[in-house]
Design a protein around this motif. Structure first.
Motif, PDB file in Angstrom:
ATOM      1  N   ILE A 138      88.160   4.691 115.943  1.00 10.01           N
ATOM      2  CA  ILE A 138      87.333   4.241 114.826  1.00 10.01           C
ATOM      3  C   ILE A 138      86.647   5.443 114.207  1.00 10.01           C
ATOM      4  O   ILE A 138      86.114   6.315 114.907  1.00 10.01           O
ATOM      5  CB  ILE A 138      86.312   3.192 115.301  1.00 10.01           C
ATOM      6  N   LEU A 139      86.668   5.493 112.897  1.00  9.29           N
ATOM      7  CA  LEU A 139      86.148   6.604 112.115  1.00  9.29           C
ATOM      8  C   LEU A 139      84.757   6.252 111.600  1.00  9.29           C
ATOM      9  O   LEU A 139      84.576   5.243 110.928  1.00  9.29           O
ATOM     10  CB  LEU A 139      87.102   6.864 110.952  1.00  9.29           C
ATOM     11  N   ILE A 140      83.778   7.072 111.929  1.00  8.68           N
ATOM     12  CA  ILE A 140      82.414   6.911 111.435  1.00  8.68           C
ATOM     13  C   ILE A 140      82.198   7.963 110.352  1.00  8.68           C
ATOM     14  O   ILE A 140      82.405   9.163 110.601  1.00  8.68           O
ATOM     15  CB  ILE A 140      81.370   7.100 112.548  1.00  8.68           C
ATOM     16  N   VAL A 141      81.774   7.553 109.165  1.00  7.70           N
ATOM     17  CA  VAL A 141      81.709   8.482 108.039  1.00  7.70           C
ATOM     18  C   VAL A 141      80.455   8.236 107.199  1.00  7.70           C
ATOM     19  O   VAL A 141      79.995   7.094 107.059  1.00  7.70           O
ATOM     20  CB  VAL A 141      82.984   8.361 107.166  1.00  7.70           C
ATOM     21  N   ARG A 142      79.911   9.312 106.650  1.00  9.08           N
ATOM     22  CA  ARG A 142      78.833   9.234 105.667  1.00  9.08           C
ATOM     23  C   ARG A 142      79.474   9.457 104.297  1.00  9.08           C
ATOM     24  O   ARG A 142      80.008  10.535 104.022  1.00  9.08           O
ATOM     25  CB  ARG A 142      77.794  10.324 105.937  1.00  9.08           C
ATOM     26  N   ASP A 143      79.488   8.425 103.453  1.00  9.36           N
ATOM     27  CA  ASP A 143      80.187   8.577 102.172  1.00  9.36           C
ATOM     28  C   ASP A 143      79.363   9.446 101.208  1.00  9.36           C
ATOM     29  O   ASP A 143      78.255   9.892 101.525  1.00  9.36           O
ATOM     30  CB  ASP A 143      80.567   7.223 101.580  1.00  9.36           C
ATOM     31  N   LEU A 144      79.914   9.688 100.027  1.00  9.97           N
ATOM     32  CA  LEU A 144      79.281  10.613  99.096  1.00  9.97           C
ATOM     33  C   LEU A 144      77.972  10.088  98.536  1.00  9.97           C
ATOM     34  O   LEU A 144      77.165  10.853  97.999  1.00  9.97           O
ATOM     35  CB  LEU A 144      80.245  10.951  97.956  1.00  9.97           C
ATOM     36  N   GLN A 145      77.731   8.782  98.661  1.00  9.57           N
ATOM     37  CA  GLN A 145      76.458   8.195  98.242  1.00  9.57           C
ATOM     38  C   GLN A 145      75.451   8.163  99.390  1.00  9.57           C
ATOM     39  O   GLN A 145      74.336   7.665  99.235  1.00  9.57           O
ATOM     40  CB  GLN A 145      76.686   6.782  97.705  1.00  9.57           C
ATOM     41  N   GLY A 146      75.867   8.658 100.553  1.00  2.00           N
ATOM     42  CA  GLY A 146      74.964   8.705 101.701  1.00  2.00           C
ATOM     43  C   GLY A 146      74.997   7.478 102.576  1.00  2.00           C
ATOM     44  O   GLY A 146      74.236   7.387 103.545  1.00  2.00           O
ATOM     45  N   GLU A 147      75.873   6.511 102.281  1.00  3.52           N
ATOM     46  CA  GLU A 147      75.946   5.293 103.086  1.00  3.52           C
ATOM     47  C   GLU A 147      76.814   5.518 104.315  1.00  3.52           C
ATOM     48  O   GLU A 147      77.861   6.172 104.251  1.00  3.52           O
ATOM     49  CB  GLU A 147      76.516   4.145 102.256  1.00  3.52           C
ATOM     50  N   LEU A 148      76.361   4.966 105.430  1.00  2.00           N
ATOM     51  CA  LEU A 148      77.097   5.071 106.683  1.00  2.00           C
ATOM     52  C   LEU A 148      78.149   3.969 106.737  1.00  2.00           C
ATOM     53  O   LEU A 148      77.861   2.798 106.481  1.00  2.00           O
ATOM     54  CB  LEU A 148      76.127   4.935 107.859  1.00  2.00           C
ATOM     55  N   ARG A 149      79.383   4.352 107.085  1.00  2.00           N
ATOM     56  CA  ARG A 149      80.482   3.394 107.144  1.00  2.00           C
ATOM     57  C   ARG A 149      81.322   3.639 108.385  1.00  2.00           C
ATOM     58  O   ARG A 149      81.274   4.724 108.989  1.00  2.00           O
ATOM     59  CB  ARG A 149      81.377   3.517 105.903  1.00  2.00           C
ATOM     60  N   ALA A 150      82.101   2.622 108.756  1.00  2.00           N
ATOM     61  CA  ALA A 150      83.047   2.754 109.869  1.00  2.00           C
ATOM     62  C   ALA A 150      84.355   2.082 109.473  1.00  2.00           C
ATOM     63  O   ALA A 150      84.356   1.011 108.853  1.00  2.00           O
ATOM     64  CB  ALA A 150      82.486   2.125 111.138  1.00  2.00           C
ATOM     65  N   PHE A 151      85.480   2.726 109.819  1.00  2.00           N
ATOM     66  CA  PHE A 151      86.810   2.193 109.523  1.00  2.00           C
ATOM     67  C   PHE A 151      87.719   2.435 110.721  1.00  2.00           C
ATOM     68  O   PHE A 151      87.532   3.390 111.481  1.00  2.00           O
ATOM     69  CB  PHE A 151      87.442   2.908 108.310  1.00  2.00           C
ATOM     70  N   TYR A 152      88.720   1.572 110.849  1.00  2.00           N
ATOM     71  CA  TYR A 152      89.785   1.883 111.790  1.00  2.00           C
ATOM     72  C   TYR A 152      90.515   3.132 111.289  1.00  2.00           C
ATOM     73  O   TYR A 152      90.794   3.260 110.092  1.00  2.00           O
ATOM     74  CB  TYR A 152      90.751   0.714 111.922  1.00  2.00           C
ATOM     75  N   ASN A 153      90.823   4.032 112.191  1.00  2.00           N
ATOM     76  CA  ASN A 153      91.504   5.277 111.833  1.00  2.00           C
ATOM     77  C   ASN A 153      93.002   5.008 111.657  1.00  2.00           C
ATOM     78  O   ASN A 153      93.844   5.574 112.352  1.00  2.00           O
ATOM     79  CB  ASN A 153      91.264   6.332 112.920  1.00  2.00           C
ATOM     80  N   THR A 154      93.295   4.124 110.697  1.00  2.61           N
ATOM     81  CA  THR A 154      94.651   3.611 110.543  1.00  2.61           C
ATOM     82  C   THR A 154      95.007   3.502 109.069  1.00  2.61           C
ATOM     83  O   THR A 154      94.381   2.745 108.317  1.00  2.61           O
ATOM     84  CB  THR A 154      94.772   2.212 111.189  1.00  2.61           C
TER      85      THR A 154
END
Length: 404
Positions: free
Chosen positions: A80-96
Protein backbone atom coordinates in the motif's frame (compact mmCIF):
# COMPACT_ATOMS: atom_id res chain seq x y z
CA UNK A 1 -7.09 11.92 32.51
CA UNK A 2 -9.63 13.94 34.45
CA UNK A 3 -9.87 13.94 38.24
CA UNK A 4 -12.69 11.39 38.27
CA UNK A 5 -10.74 8.89 36.16
CA UNK A 6 -7.60 9.45 38.23
CA UNK A 7 -9.46 8.81 41.48
CA UNK A 8 -11.10 5.69 40.07
CA UNK A 9 -7.77 4.25 38.93
CA UNK A 10 -6.18 4.91 42.33
CA UNK A 11 -9.10 3.23 44.08
CA UNK A 12 -8.88 0.27 41.71
CA UNK A 13 -5.15 -0.14 42.35
CA UNK A 14 -5.80 -0.21 46.08
CA UNK A 15 -8.60 -2.75 45.59
CA UNK A 16 -6.44 -5.00 43.41
CA UNK A 17 -3.52 -4.94 45.82
CA UNK A 18 -5.76 -5.86 48.79
CA UNK A 19 -8.03 -8.53 47.26
CA UNK A 20 -7.55 -12.23 48.05
CA UNK A 21 -9.67 -13.60 45.20
CA UNK A 22 -11.30 -12.37 41.99
CA UNK A 23 -14.31 -10.06 42.35
CA UNK A 24 -17.41 -12.09 43.17
CA UNK A 25 -19.21 -10.93 40.03
CA UNK A 26 -16.36 -11.81 37.64
CA UNK A 27 -17.38 -14.76 35.43
CA UNK A 28 -15.48 -18.01 34.97
CA UNK A 29 -13.98 -17.64 31.51
CA UNK A 30 -14.24 -20.61 29.14
CA UNK A 31 -10.92 -21.86 27.80
CA UNK A 32 -9.58 -20.21 24.65
CA UNK A 33 -9.33 -22.99 22.07
CA UNK A 34 -5.79 -23.94 21.06
CA UNK A 35 -6.95 -24.09 17.45
CA UNK A 36 -7.14 -20.28 17.36
CA UNK A 37 -3.35 -20.23 17.47
CA UNK A 38 -2.50 -23.03 15.06
CA UNK A 39 -5.46 -24.04 12.85
CA UNK A 40 -5.07 -22.76 9.24
CA UNK A 41 -8.85 -22.38 8.93
CA UNK A 42 -9.03 -19.94 11.84
CA UNK A 43 -5.91 -18.07 10.79
CA UNK A 44 -7.46 -17.46 7.35
CA UNK A 45 -10.65 -16.19 8.98
CA UNK A 46 -8.51 -13.93 11.13
CA UNK A 47 -6.59 -12.64 8.10
CA UNK A 48 -9.70 -11.71 6.13
CA UNK A 49 -12.12 -10.82 8.90
CA UNK A 50 -9.84 -9.09 11.41
CA UNK A 51 -6.67 -7.75 9.79
CA UNK A 52 -8.52 -6.53 6.70
CA UNK A 53 -11.22 -4.86 8.81
CA UNK A 54 -9.16 -2.95 11.38
CA UNK A 55 -7.30 0.34 11.61
CA UNK A 56 -3.59 -0.46 11.37
CA UNK A 57 -0.60 1.77 11.94
CA UNK A 58 1.15 2.65 8.67
CA UNK A 59 3.67 5.34 9.57
CA UNK A 60 4.31 8.85 10.80
CA UNK A 61 3.55 12.19 9.18
CA UNK A 62 7.27 12.99 9.07
CA UNK A 63 7.66 10.26 6.46
CA UNK A 64 5.45 12.26 4.07
CA UNK A 65 6.15 15.76 5.28
CA UNK A 66 6.28 17.45 1.86
CA UNK A 67 3.84 17.39 -1.09
CA UNK A 68 4.92 14.63 -3.46
CA UNK A 69 6.56 12.50 -0.75
CA UNK A 70 5.49 8.89 -0.37
CA UNK A 71 6.39 5.60 1.25
CA UNK A 72 5.37 1.98 0.82
CA UNK A 73 4.03 -0.32 3.54
CA UNK A 74 3.66 -4.08 3.17
CA UNK A 75 2.73 -4.98 6.75
CA UNK A 76 -0.88 -5.78 5.93
CA UNK A 77 0.22 -8.43 3.43
CA UNK A 78 -0.64 -6.11 0.53
CA UNK A 79 1.67 -3.34 -0.75
CA UNK A 80 0.00 0.00 0.00
CA UNK A 81 1.29 3.40 -1.06
CA UNK A 82 1.01 6.32 1.37
CA UNK A 83 1.39 9.68 -0.38
CA UNK A 84 1.09 13.41 0.27
CA UNK A 85 -0.47 14.88 -2.87
CA UNK A 86 0.42 18.28 -4.33
CA UNK A 87 -2.40 19.94 -2.38
CA UNK A 88 -1.01 18.53 0.87
CA UNK A 89 -3.72 15.90 1.38
CA UNK A 90 -2.71 12.52 2.76
CA UNK A 91 -3.83 9.57 0.63
CA UNK A 92 -3.35 5.81 0.41
CA UNK A 93 -3.62 3.54 -2.64
CA UNK A 94 -2.92 -0.05 -3.50
CA UNK A 95 0.47 -0.15 -5.21
CA UNK A 96 -1.20 -1.68 -8.25
CA UNK A 97 -1.51 -0.31 -11.77
CA UNK A 98 -5.05 -0.55 -13.15
CA UNK A 99 -3.79 -2.07 -16.41
CA UNK A 100 -2.14 -5.40 -15.59
CA UNK A 101 -1.27 -5.02 -11.95
CA UNK A 102 2.29 -3.81 -12.14
CA UNK A 103 3.72 -1.90 -9.16
CA UNK A 104 3.67 1.88 -9.32
CA UNK A 105 6.78 2.13 -7.17
CA UNK A 106 9.49 -0.39 -6.38
CA UNK A 107 11.49 1.61 -3.84
CA UNK A 108 10.54 1.94 -0.17
CA UNK A 109 10.11 5.73 -0.20
CA UNK A 110 10.60 8.69 -2.46
CA UNK A 111 9.50 12.04 -3.85
CA UNK A 112 7.68 12.56 -7.16
CA UNK A 113 5.00 14.53 -8.98
CA UNK A 114 3.17 11.41 -10.12
CA UNK A 115 3.49 7.66 -10.61
CA UNK A 116 4.42 5.74 -13.73
CA UNK A 117 4.03 1.97 -13.88
CA UNK A 118 7.30 0.42 -15.02
CA UNK A 119 5.48 -2.40 -16.80
CA UNK A 120 3.63 -0.57 -19.59
CA UNK A 121 4.02 3.10 -18.72
CA UNK A 122 0.53 3.99 -17.49
CA UNK A 123 0.88 7.18 -15.44
CA UNK A 124 -1.14 8.59 -12.55
CA UNK A 125 -1.36 11.83 -10.61
CA UNK A 126 -0.57 11.86 -6.89
CA UNK A 127 -4.29 11.90 -6.14
CA UNK A 128 -4.68 8.64 -8.04
CA UNK A 129 -6.18 9.74 -11.35
CA UNK A 130 -5.13 8.00 -14.54
CA UNK A 131 -3.32 10.66 -16.58
CA UNK A 132 -1.99 8.92 -19.69
CA UNK A 133 -1.49 5.51 -21.27
CA UNK A 134 0.96 4.37 -23.90
CA UNK A 135 -0.55 3.74 -27.35
CA UNK A 136 -3.94 5.07 -26.39
CA UNK A 137 -5.07 4.50 -30.01
CA UNK A 138 -5.14 0.75 -29.43
CA UNK A 139 -7.76 0.85 -26.65
CA UNK A 140 -11.46 0.82 -27.43
CA UNK A 141 -13.51 3.27 -25.34
CA UNK A 142 -11.02 3.36 -22.45
CA UNK A 143 -12.64 5.50 -19.73
CA UNK A 144 -9.85 7.14 -17.72
CA UNK A 145 -12.33 8.16 -15.00
CA UNK A 146 -13.01 4.50 -14.23
CA UNK A 147 -9.32 3.55 -14.02
CA UNK A 148 -8.10 5.63 -11.10
CA UNK A 149 -5.92 3.94 -8.52
CA UNK A 150 -7.92 2.00 -5.96
CA UNK A 151 -7.86 3.94 -2.68
CA UNK A 152 -7.39 2.61 0.84
CA UNK A 153 -8.95 4.44 3.77
CA UNK A 154 -6.36 6.60 5.47
CA UNK A 155 -6.83 8.66 8.66
CA UNK A 156 -4.58 10.13 11.32
CA UNK A 157 -4.33 10.29 15.09
CA UNK A 158 -1.98 13.14 15.83
CA UNK A 159 1.03 12.48 13.63
CA UNK A 160 0.29 8.76 13.34
CA UNK A 161 -1.06 7.45 10.03
CA UNK A 162 -3.54 4.56 10.04
CA UNK A 163 -5.03 2.60 7.15
CA UNK A 164 -8.08 0.33 6.91
CA UNK A 165 -8.91 -1.86 3.92
CA UNK A 166 -12.57 -2.23 4.89
CA UNK A 167 -14.70 0.50 3.27
CA UNK A 168 -17.53 0.31 5.81
CA UNK A 169 -15.49 0.23 9.03
CA UNK A 170 -16.07 2.88 11.67
CA UNK A 171 -13.85 5.95 11.34
CA UNK A 172 -10.58 5.81 13.24
CA UNK A 173 -11.49 8.28 15.99
CA UNK A 174 -14.97 6.81 16.42
CA UNK A 175 -13.44 3.35 16.71
CA UNK A 176 -10.98 4.50 19.36
CA UNK A 177 -13.76 5.94 21.53
CA UNK A 178 -12.58 6.95 25.03
CA UNK A 179 -9.03 5.87 24.20
CA UNK A 180 -8.72 8.75 21.72
CA UNK A 181 -9.62 11.40 24.29
CA UNK A 182 -7.25 9.90 26.84
CA UNK A 183 -4.36 9.94 24.38
CA UNK A 184 -4.76 13.68 23.81
CA UNK A 185 -2.72 14.36 26.95
CA UNK A 186 0.38 13.11 25.12
CA UNK A 187 0.32 15.97 22.59
CA UNK A 188 0.43 13.54 19.67
CA UNK A 189 0.45 16.31 17.04
CA UNK A 190 3.80 17.56 18.26
CA UNK A 191 5.73 14.33 18.78
CA UNK A 192 8.70 13.48 16.59
CA UNK A 193 9.68 10.00 15.42
CA UNK A 194 12.89 9.35 17.33
CA UNK A 195 13.81 5.75 16.49
CA UNK A 196 12.43 2.61 14.83
CA UNK A 197 13.55 -0.99 14.87
CA UNK A 198 11.92 -4.30 14.01
CA UNK A 199 12.45 -7.86 15.24
CA UNK A 200 11.49 -11.13 13.58
CA UNK A 201 10.10 -13.63 16.08
CA UNK A 202 9.41 -17.36 15.46
CA UNK A 203 5.88 -17.53 16.88
CA UNK A 204 2.27 -16.87 16.01
CA UNK A 205 1.51 -13.19 16.47
CA UNK A 206 -0.98 -13.85 19.29
CA UNK A 207 1.58 -15.85 21.30
CA UNK A 208 3.63 -12.69 21.77
CA UNK A 209 0.79 -10.18 21.79
CA UNK A 210 -0.83 -12.04 24.69
CA UNK A 211 2.30 -11.50 26.77
CA UNK A 212 1.94 -7.72 26.50
CA UNK A 213 -1.69 -7.76 27.61
CA UNK A 214 -0.90 -8.96 31.13
CA UNK A 215 1.72 -8.71 33.90
CA UNK A 216 1.11 -12.20 35.26
CA UNK A 217 4.44 -13.30 33.73
CA UNK A 218 6.67 -10.65 35.33
CA UNK A 219 8.02 -12.80 38.14
CA UNK A 220 9.02 -15.53 35.71
CA UNK A 221 10.40 -13.70 32.69
CA UNK A 222 11.47 -10.32 34.14
CA UNK A 223 12.78 -11.24 37.58
CA UNK A 224 15.82 -8.96 37.32
CA UNK A 225 14.19 -6.16 35.32
CA UNK A 226 10.53 -5.09 35.29
CA UNK A 227 9.53 -7.14 38.33
CA UNK A 228 12.00 -5.21 40.45
CA UNK A 229 10.06 -1.96 40.07
CA UNK A 230 6.49 -2.96 39.04
CA UNK A 231 3.91 -4.35 41.47
CA UNK A 232 1.87 -6.74 39.31
CA UNK A 233 -0.59 -7.46 42.14
CA UNK A 234 -1.84 -3.87 42.01
CA UNK A 235 -2.50 -3.94 38.26
CA UNK A 236 -5.90 -2.63 37.22
CA UNK A 237 -7.34 -3.06 33.73
CA UNK A 238 -10.00 -1.16 31.81
CA UNK A 239 -11.80 -2.74 28.85
CA UNK A 240 -13.16 -0.42 26.18
CA UNK A 241 -15.49 -0.99 23.20
CA UNK A 242 -14.03 -2.26 19.91
CA UNK A 243 -11.36 -4.37 21.64
CA UNK A 244 -9.20 -1.56 23.05
CA UNK A 245 -7.97 -1.67 26.64
CA UNK A 246 -5.75 -0.05 29.24
CA UNK A 247 -3.58 -1.56 31.96
CA UNK A 248 -2.17 0.46 34.86
CA UNK A 249 0.54 -1.19 36.97
CA UNK A 250 1.83 0.76 39.98
CA UNK A 251 5.51 1.10 40.78
CA UNK A 252 6.68 -0.73 43.89
CA UNK A 253 7.99 2.60 45.22
CA UNK A 254 5.83 5.68 44.55
CA UNK A 255 8.95 7.82 44.08
CA UNK A 256 10.63 5.46 41.60
CA UNK A 257 11.75 7.08 38.33
CA UNK A 258 13.21 5.22 35.36
CA UNK A 259 16.90 6.22 35.44
CA UNK A 260 16.88 6.31 31.65
CA UNK A 261 14.39 9.20 31.68
CA UNK A 262 15.99 11.47 34.28
CA UNK A 263 16.48 15.01 33.01
CA UNK A 264 14.77 14.27 29.69
CA UNK A 265 12.36 16.94 28.40
CA UNK A 266 8.74 16.13 29.21
CA UNK A 267 5.35 16.48 27.59
CA UNK A 268 3.89 18.97 30.04
CA UNK A 269 0.24 17.99 29.48
CA UNK A 270 0.71 14.40 30.73
CA UNK A 271 -1.42 13.76 33.82
CA UNK A 272 -0.65 12.15 37.16
CA UNK A 273 -1.38 8.48 36.50
CA UNK A 274 1.01 8.01 33.53
CA UNK A 275 3.68 10.05 35.32
CA UNK A 276 3.93 7.82 38.39
CA UNK A 277 2.66 4.44 37.14
CA UNK A 278 3.25 2.11 34.23
CA UNK A 279 0.31 2.64 31.87
CA UNK A 280 -0.04 0.42 28.80
CA UNK A 281 -2.68 0.75 26.08
CA UNK A 282 -3.76 -1.86 23.54
CA UNK A 283 -5.04 -0.20 20.38
CA UNK A 284 -6.87 -3.16 18.85
CA UNK A 285 -5.72 -5.27 17.21
CA UNK A 286 -1.95 -4.96 17.23
CA UNK A 287 -0.55 -1.91 19.05
CA UNK A 288 0.78 -2.00 22.60
CA UNK A 289 1.85 1.38 23.89
CA UNK A 290 3.23 2.22 27.37
CA UNK A 291 3.53 6.03 27.20
CA UNK A 292 5.31 8.25 29.68
CA UNK A 293 5.79 11.98 30.02
CA UNK A 294 9.24 11.76 28.39
CA UNK A 295 8.38 9.62 25.38
CA UNK A 296 6.23 6.90 23.89
CA UNK A 297 7.31 3.46 22.70
CA UNK A 298 4.82 1.97 20.25
CA UNK A 299 5.02 -1.79 19.74
CA UNK A 300 3.25 -2.98 16.59
CA UNK A 301 2.68 -6.72 16.13
CA UNK A 302 2.44 -8.10 12.56
CA UNK A 303 1.66 -11.69 11.52
CA UNK A 304 4.01 -13.07 8.88
CA UNK A 305 2.78 -16.67 8.77
CA UNK A 306 1.04 -19.16 11.04
CA UNK A 307 4.12 -19.40 13.24
CA UNK A 308 6.20 -16.30 12.50
CA UNK A 309 5.70 -12.61 13.17
CA UNK A 310 7.46 -9.26 13.24
CA UNK A 311 7.34 -6.71 16.00
CA UNK A 312 8.12 -3.08 15.23
CA UNK A 313 9.19 -0.70 17.98
CA UNK A 314 8.74 2.99 17.21
CA UNK A 315 9.79 5.70 19.65
CA UNK A 316 8.17 9.12 19.75
CA UNK A 317 9.19 12.10 21.86
CA UNK A 318 8.70 15.85 22.26
CA UNK A 319 10.22 17.82 19.40
CA UNK A 320 12.54 19.55 21.83
CA UNK A 321 14.33 16.24 22.41
CA UNK A 322 16.12 16.31 19.07
CA UNK A 323 19.33 17.56 20.63
CA UNK A 324 19.10 14.99 23.44
CA UNK A 325 19.02 11.79 21.41
CA UNK A 326 22.41 10.78 22.76
CA UNK A 327 23.07 9.66 25.37
CA UNK A 328 19.66 10.05 27.04
CA UNK A 329 17.56 8.50 24.29
CA UNK A 330 20.17 5.81 23.68
CA UNK A 331 20.00 4.80 27.34
CA UNK A 332 16.22 4.93 27.40
CA UNK A 333 15.88 2.72 24.33
CA UNK A 334 18.56 0.29 25.51
CA UNK A 335 16.85 -0.20 28.88
CA UNK A 336 13.51 -0.84 27.19
CA UNK A 337 15.05 -3.24 24.68
CA UNK A 338 16.60 -5.28 27.49
CA UNK A 339 13.11 -6.02 28.83
CA UNK A 340 11.66 -6.54 25.36
CA UNK A 341 14.30 -9.12 24.44
CA UNK A 342 13.45 -11.15 27.53
CA UNK A 343 9.98 -11.69 26.05
CA UNK A 344 11.24 -12.28 22.51
CA UNK A 345 13.73 -14.96 23.55
CA UNK A 346 11.00 -17.02 25.21
CA UNK A 347 8.41 -16.66 22.44
CA UNK A 348 9.92 -19.25 20.10
CA UNK A 349 10.00 -21.82 22.89
CA UNK A 350 6.32 -21.17 23.58
CA UNK A 351 5.54 -21.71 19.89
CA UNK A 352 7.22 -25.13 19.96
CA UNK A 353 4.98 -26.15 22.83
CA UNK A 354 1.87 -24.58 21.32
CA UNK A 355 2.28 -26.75 18.22
CA UNK A 356 2.45 -29.95 20.29
CA UNK A 357 -0.40 -32.18 21.51
CA UNK A 358 -0.07 -30.88 25.06
CA UNK A 359 -1.62 -27.54 24.11
CA UNK A 360 -5.41 -27.94 24.24
CA UNK A 361 -6.77 -24.66 25.53
CA UNK A 362 -6.02 -21.58 27.61
CA UNK A 363 -7.71 -21.12 31.03
CA UNK A 364 -7.41 -17.37 31.53
CA UNK A 365 -7.63 -15.76 34.95
CA UNK A 366 -8.95 -12.40 36.11
CA UNK A 367 -5.53 -10.77 35.68
CA UNK A 368 -5.51 -11.94 32.05
CA UNK A 369 -8.93 -10.63 31.12
CA UNK A 370 -7.52 -8.26 28.49
CA UNK A 371 -6.52 -11.32 26.46
CA UNK A 372 -10.06 -12.70 26.58
CA UNK A 373 -11.39 -9.25 25.65
CA UNK A 374 -9.09 -9.26 22.61
CA UNK A 375 -10.40 -12.64 21.46
CA UNK A 376 -14.01 -11.58 21.93
CA UNK A 377 -13.46 -8.60 19.65
CA UNK A 378 -11.64 -10.76 17.11
CA UNK A 379 -14.74 -12.95 16.80
CA UNK A 380 -16.98 -9.90 16.53
CA UNK A 381 -14.86 -8.58 13.64
CA UNK A 382 -14.81 -11.93 11.88
CA UNK A 383 -18.47 -12.63 12.60
CA UNK A 384 -19.15 -15.29 15.27
CA UNK A 385 -21.30 -17.27 12.83
CA UNK A 386 -18.25 -17.73 10.58
CA UNK A 387 -16.09 -19.15 13.37
CA UNK A 388 -16.47 -22.95 13.80
CA UNK A 389 -18.17 -23.72 17.11
CA UNK A 390 -15.16 -25.51 18.61
CA UNK A 391 -12.98 -22.41 18.02
CA UNK A 392 -15.52 -19.74 18.93
CA UNK A 393 -15.09 -17.50 21.99
CA UNK A 394 -18.15 -17.10 24.17
CA UNK A 395 -18.98 -13.43 24.74
CA UNK A 396 -18.57 -13.13 28.52
CA UNK A 397 -17.18 -9.69 29.33
CA UNK A 398 -19.90 -7.35 28.10
CA UNK A 399 -20.69 -6.11 31.61
CA UNK A 400 -16.98 -5.40 32.19
CA UNK A 401 -16.58 -3.10 29.19
CA UNK A 402 -16.58 0.58 30.08
CA UNK A 403 -19.45 2.09 28.15
CA UNK A 404 -19.08 5.07 25.85
Amino acid sequence: MDAKTTRRIKDNIAFEAARTKPPAEFPRLPDIAAARYIDPQFLELEKQGLWKRSWLYAGHNSQVAEPGSWFLTRNTGTPILIVRDLQGELRAFYNTCRHRGGPLVTEEAGQSRGFVCGYHGWSYTLDGQLKSVRDKRDFVDLDFACRSLLPVRCETLGGWIFINEHPDALGLLESLGPLESELRQFDLDNLMLVHSRSYDVPCNVKVLLDVFLEVYHLKSIHQDTADRFLDHRGMTATLWPHGHSRMVTPNRRPDWIDPGTREMPEIQSVTEIPRINNVSYNIFPNIVMPPTATGIPMLVFWPQSANTMRIECHWFGPKLTAENLSPLWDTRIKNFETILLEDLRFAGKIQESVEGPGFIGIPLNYQERRIYHWHEEADRRIGPERVPAHMRVEQMLGDWIEKL
